[in-house]
Scaffold this motif. Structure first.
Motif, PDB file in Angstrom:
ATOM      1  N   VAL A 196      60.095  -0.287   4.694  1.00  0.00           N
ATOM      2  CA  VAL A 196      60.942   0.046   3.541  1.00  0.00           C
ATOM      3  C   VAL A 196      60.931   1.547   3.250  1.00  0.00           C
ATOM      4  CG1 VAL A 196      60.768  -2.190   2.406  1.00  0.00           C
ATOM      5  CG2 VAL A 196      59.154  -0.399   1.812  1.00  0.00           C
ATOM      6  N   CYS A 197      59.922   2.251   3.777  1.00  0.00           N
ATOM      7  CA  CYS A 197      59.839   3.688   3.533  1.00  0.00           C
ATOM      8  C   CYS A 197      60.801   4.496   4.402  1.00  0.00           C
ATOM      9  CB  CYS A 197      58.423   4.193   3.788  1.00  0.00           C
ATOM     10  SG  CYS A 197      57.255   3.605   2.569  1.00  0.00           S
ATOM     11  N   ARG A 198      61.318   3.862   5.440  1.00  0.00           N
ATOM     12  CA  ARG A 198      62.141   4.626   6.380  1.00  0.00           C
ATOM     13  C   ARG A 198      63.490   4.986   5.782  1.00  0.00           C
ATOM     14  NH1 ARG A 198      60.651   0.903  11.546  1.00  0.00           N
ATOM     15  NH2 ARG A 198      58.410   1.263  11.374  1.00  0.00           N
ATOM     16  N   ARG A 199      63.978   4.158   4.883  1.00  0.00           N
ATOM     17  CA  ARG A 199      65.251   4.474   4.223  1.00  0.00           C
ATOM     18  C   ARG A 199      65.252   3.833   2.849  1.00  0.00           C
ATOM     19  NH1 ARG A 199      70.990   4.672   7.004  1.00  0.00           N
ATOM     20  NH2 ARG A 199      69.574   5.281   8.662  1.00  0.00           N
ATOM     21  N   LEU A 200      64.923   4.614   1.857  1.00  0.00           N
ATOM     22  CA  LEU A 200      64.867   4.086   0.495  1.00  0.00           C
ATOM     23  C   LEU A 200      66.291   3.992  -0.065  1.00  0.00           C
ATOM     24  CD1 LEU A 200      62.308   3.404  -1.170  1.00  0.00           C
ATOM     25  CD2 LEU A 200      62.699   5.520  -2.415  1.00  0.00           C
ATOM     26  N   PRO A 201      66.672   2.826  -0.644  1.00  0.00           N
ATOM     27  CA  PRO A 201      68.016   2.748  -1.234  1.00  0.00           C
ATOM     28  C   PRO A 201      68.097   3.586  -2.511  1.00  0.00           C
ATOM     29  CG  PRO A 201      66.784   0.738  -1.689  1.00  0.00           C
ATOM     30  CD  PRO A 201      65.913   1.586  -0.798  1.00  0.00           C
ATOM     31  N   PHE A 250      62.290  -3.891  -6.417  1.00  0.00           N
ATOM     32  CA  PHE A 250      61.189  -4.409  -5.597  1.00  0.00           C
ATOM     33  C   PHE A 250      61.003  -3.595  -4.309  1.00  0.00           C
ATOM     34  CE2 PHE A 250      61.393  -7.907  -8.526  1.00  0.00           C
ATOM     35  CZ  PHE A 250      60.059  -8.263  -8.630  1.00  0.00           C
ATOM     36  N   ILE A 251      62.097  -3.079  -3.787  1.00  0.00           N
ATOM     37  CA  ILE A 251      61.966  -2.238  -2.591  1.00  0.00           C
ATOM     38  C   ILE A 251      61.153  -0.973  -2.933  1.00  0.00           C
ATOM     39  CG2 ILE A 251      63.231  -0.885  -0.865  1.00  0.00           C
ATOM     40  CD1 ILE A 251      65.485  -3.008  -1.080  1.00  0.00           C
ATOM     41  N   TYR A 252      61.413  -0.397  -4.095  1.00  0.00           N
ATOM     42  CA  TYR A 252      60.636   0.782  -4.514  1.00  0.00           C
ATOM     43  C   TYR A 252      59.160   0.422  -4.688  1.00  0.00           C
ATOM     44  CZ  TYR A 252      64.858   3.519  -5.607  1.00  0.00           C
ATOM     45  OH  TYR A 252      66.034   4.202  -5.551  1.00  0.00           O
ATOM     46  N   LEU A 253      58.916  -0.758  -5.286  1.00  0.00           N
ATOM     47  CA  LEU A 253      57.520  -1.166  -5.474  1.00  0.00           C
ATOM     48  C   LEU A 253      56.832  -1.353  -4.126  1.00  0.00           C
ATOM     49  CD1 LEU A 253      57.738  -3.614  -8.510  1.00  0.00           C
ATOM     50  CD2 LEU A 253      56.698  -1.332  -8.456  1.00  0.00           C
ATOM     51  N   GLU A 254      57.592  -1.906  -3.186  1.00  0.00           N
ATOM     52  CA  GLU A 254      57.071  -2.102  -1.828  1.00  0.00           C
ATOM     53  C   GLU A 254      56.685  -0.743  -1.227  1.00  0.00           C
ATOM     54  OE1 GLU A 254      56.125  -4.910   0.662  1.00  0.00           O
ATOM     55  OE2 GLU A 254      57.991  -5.619  -0.231  1.00  0.00           O
ATOM     56  N   ALA A 255      57.485   0.256  -1.494  1.00  0.00           N
ATOM     57  CA  ALA A 255      57.258   1.572  -0.900  1.00  0.00           C
ATOM     58  C   ALA A 255      56.182   2.373  -1.644  1.00  0.00           C
ATOM     59  CB  ALA A 255      58.563   2.364  -0.874  1.00  0.00           C
ATOM     60  N   LEU A 256      56.036   2.129  -2.937  1.00  0.00           N
ATOM     61  CA  LEU A 256      55.229   3.048  -3.751  1.00  0.00           C
ATOM     62  C   LEU A 256      53.958   2.459  -4.360  1.00  0.00           C
ATOM     63  CD1 LEU A 256      58.218   4.578  -5.752  1.00  0.00           C
ATOM     64  CD2 LEU A 256      56.856   5.812  -4.059  1.00  0.00           C
ATOM     65  N   SER A 257      53.971   1.139  -4.660  1.00  0.00           N
ATOM     66  CA  SER A 257      52.871   0.626  -5.477  1.00  0.00           C
ATOM     67  C   SER A 257      51.662   0.244  -4.625  1.00  0.00           C
ATOM     68  CB  SER A 257      53.333  -0.587  -6.289  1.00  0.00           C
ATOM     69  OG  SER A 257      53.501  -1.701  -5.447  1.00  0.00           O
ATOM     70  N   THR A 258      50.498   0.339  -5.240  1.00  0.00           N
ATOM     71  CA  THR A 258      49.255  -0.056  -4.583  1.00  0.00           C
ATOM     72  C   THR A 258      48.568  -1.104  -5.476  1.00  0.00           C
ATOM     73  OG1 THR A 258      48.013   1.620  -5.792  1.00  0.00           O
ATOM     74  CG2 THR A 258      48.920   2.281  -3.671  1.00  0.00           C
ATOM     75  N   ASN A 259      47.568  -1.753  -4.952  1.00  0.00           N
ATOM     76  CA  ASN A 259      46.826  -2.720  -5.761  1.00  0.00           C
ATOM     77  C   ASN A 259      46.163  -2.028  -6.946  1.00  0.00           C
ATOM     78  OD1 ASN A 259      47.682  -4.524  -3.906  1.00  0.00           O
ATOM     79  ND2 ASN A 259      45.667  -4.892  -2.970  1.00  0.00           N
ATOM     80  N   ASN A 272      48.574  -8.337  -7.102  1.00  0.00           N
ATOM     81  CA  ASN A 272      49.273  -7.469  -6.156  1.00  0.00           C
ATOM     82  C   ASN A 272      50.775  -7.773  -6.166  1.00  0.00           C
ATOM     83  OD1 ASN A 272      49.605  -9.880  -4.705  1.00  0.00           O
ATOM     84  ND2 ASN A 272      47.637  -9.556  -3.661  1.00  0.00           N
ATOM     85  N   LEU A 273      51.492  -7.068  -5.323  1.00  0.00           N
ATOM     86  CA  LEU A 273      52.950  -7.181  -5.287  1.00  0.00           C
ATOM     87  C   LEU A 273      53.399  -8.585  -4.871  1.00  0.00           C
ATOM     88  CD1 LEU A 273      55.593  -5.715  -5.695  1.00  0.00           C
ATOM     89  CD2 LEU A 273      55.465  -4.882  -3.350  1.00  0.00           C
TER      90      LEU A 273
END
Ligand code: TRP
Length: 351
Positions: free
Chosen positions: A189-194, A247-256, A268-269
């Motif tokens: 998901v980090c390769r192309r953030l919407p 959710f895509i942003y959370l996938e790319a940015l959030s940690t436990n 967790n996510l």
């Protein structure tokens, strides 16, 4: 073989979260890991001018903005050479020689270039300089004998084209240039953030970005206005997390760790996602969490930015020193190239 890392950005605007997850974060991690011989990060103003040649002020102003973005995310000039592309004249000479090795058809087939031509509505009036930029980018990469280019996935066609030029050059003139490899983030998901509007890509020209420079209030407004699942109308409705930019942003940015800190009812996510998918979880709650996560990331970056904004001379010094150093290295490569192409007349006085 030496391990050389190089990457750059066009100075056409401030850097945003898409740049951060797609490349900047990776660069700082590489820098900290220290597993390289040389590392270069540069501001691609020559390339920015290929489609902004009528707007030099924009490019000029963004040189310093991008430099501050770099330093604020933690790029360290004692470990990484930071420079400005146009200050390195050998890059133009290399471009000139590589142009012989590429056909017009090949440039027109480059998927990234193709898409940009459509976007910019050039029609039949494509500026030569613009079409040529993958060749100029090959000069950027090869001048430093780069082995690793950390980029987002839209740059893969550029690296592929650079590899072709290197092979072609070495074939004709003998083993001279080093073939680069792209390094893209492991997290897909980090390769192309919407964008915050849910469009395919966070892009300044569409105006759907969260900038590293945005203040808390702006970030809050943007996050709260984000596109989500259009069918998730009531809290009880089951929601989609796959095509949902929040959710895509959370996938790319959030940690436990972020969950522990800001949303401890979920571990967790995965847990948050399954609740949303089942129904019973409102968008506002998820957006508030995303806001906290983004703020957690941006707060230290903003603090550093403030320091550099108050010490602009220091930023210019870093760029000037970096450019000097980069020019030396690029000149060495240019000499090798000219020697291989037999245009070293005064070194080798053949008759
Ligand atoms: N094309 C890159 C961009 O659009 C910028 C760039 C120019 C670059 N030269 C490069 C990236 C060399 C990596 C390596 O942002």
């Amino acid at each position: 073989m030496k391990k050389v890392i190089l990457t750059g950005d066009r100075p056409t605007g401030n850097l945003h979260l898409g740049h951060y997850v797609g490349s900047l974060k990776n660069r700082v991690a590489l820098q900290e890991k220290g597993d390289y011989d040389e590392m270069y990060v540069f501001i691609a103003d020559t390339q920015a001018l290929t489609d902004n040649f009528k707007n030099p002020k924009k490019v000029r102003d963004n040189i310093i903005e991008v430099a501050i973005d770099y330093l604020s995310v933690g790029l360290d000039p004692s470990k990484v050479t930071i420079f400005i592309q146009s200050m390195i004249s050998p890059l133009c000479e290399l471009t000139m020689y590589y142009m012989n090795l590429v056909t017009l058809a090949r440039l027109e087939r480059n998927p990234t270039v193709k898409q940009e031509i459509r976007q910019k509505e050039f029609g039949n009036s494509i500026p030569v300089g613009f079409l040529n930029y993958p060749i100029s980018q090959t000069a950027d990469i090869t001048a430093f004998e780069t082995t690793i280019v950390p980029v987002g996935d839209d740059q893969l066609p550029m690296i592929e084209q650079a590899r072709e030029i290197v092979r072609s050059f070495n074939n004709i003139y003998g083993e001279t240039l080093v073939e680069p490899n792209a390094l893209i983030p492991d997290n897909k998901v980090c390769r192309r953030l919407p964008g915050i509007d849910g469009k395919a890509k966070m892009s300044k020209s569409i105006g759907n970005c969260i900038y590293l420079k945005d203040d808390s209030e702006t970030v809050k407004k943007k996050v709260m206005s984000m596109y989500t699942d259009p069918n998730h109308l009531r809290v009880e409705d089951p929601g989609d997390t796959k095509n949902n930019p929040v959710f895509i942003y959370l996938e790319a940015l959030s940690t436990n760790e972020h969950f522990r800190k800001y949303l401890p009812e979920y571990k967790n996510l995965e847990e948050l996602k399954s609740h949303y998918e089942k129904g019973g979880l409102g968008d506002v709650k998820v957006k508030r969490f995303l806001y906290d996560v983004i703020e957690d990331i941006l707060t230290p970056i903003r603090e550093k930015r403030k320091y550099y904004e108050e010490n602009i001379d220091l930023v210019y010094n870093i760029l000037e020193e970096g450019s000097k150093k980069a020019k030396e290295k690029a000149s060495e490569t240019l000499n090798k190239v000219k020697k291989a192409m037999l245009i070293d007349y005064f070194d080798e006085k053949t008759f």
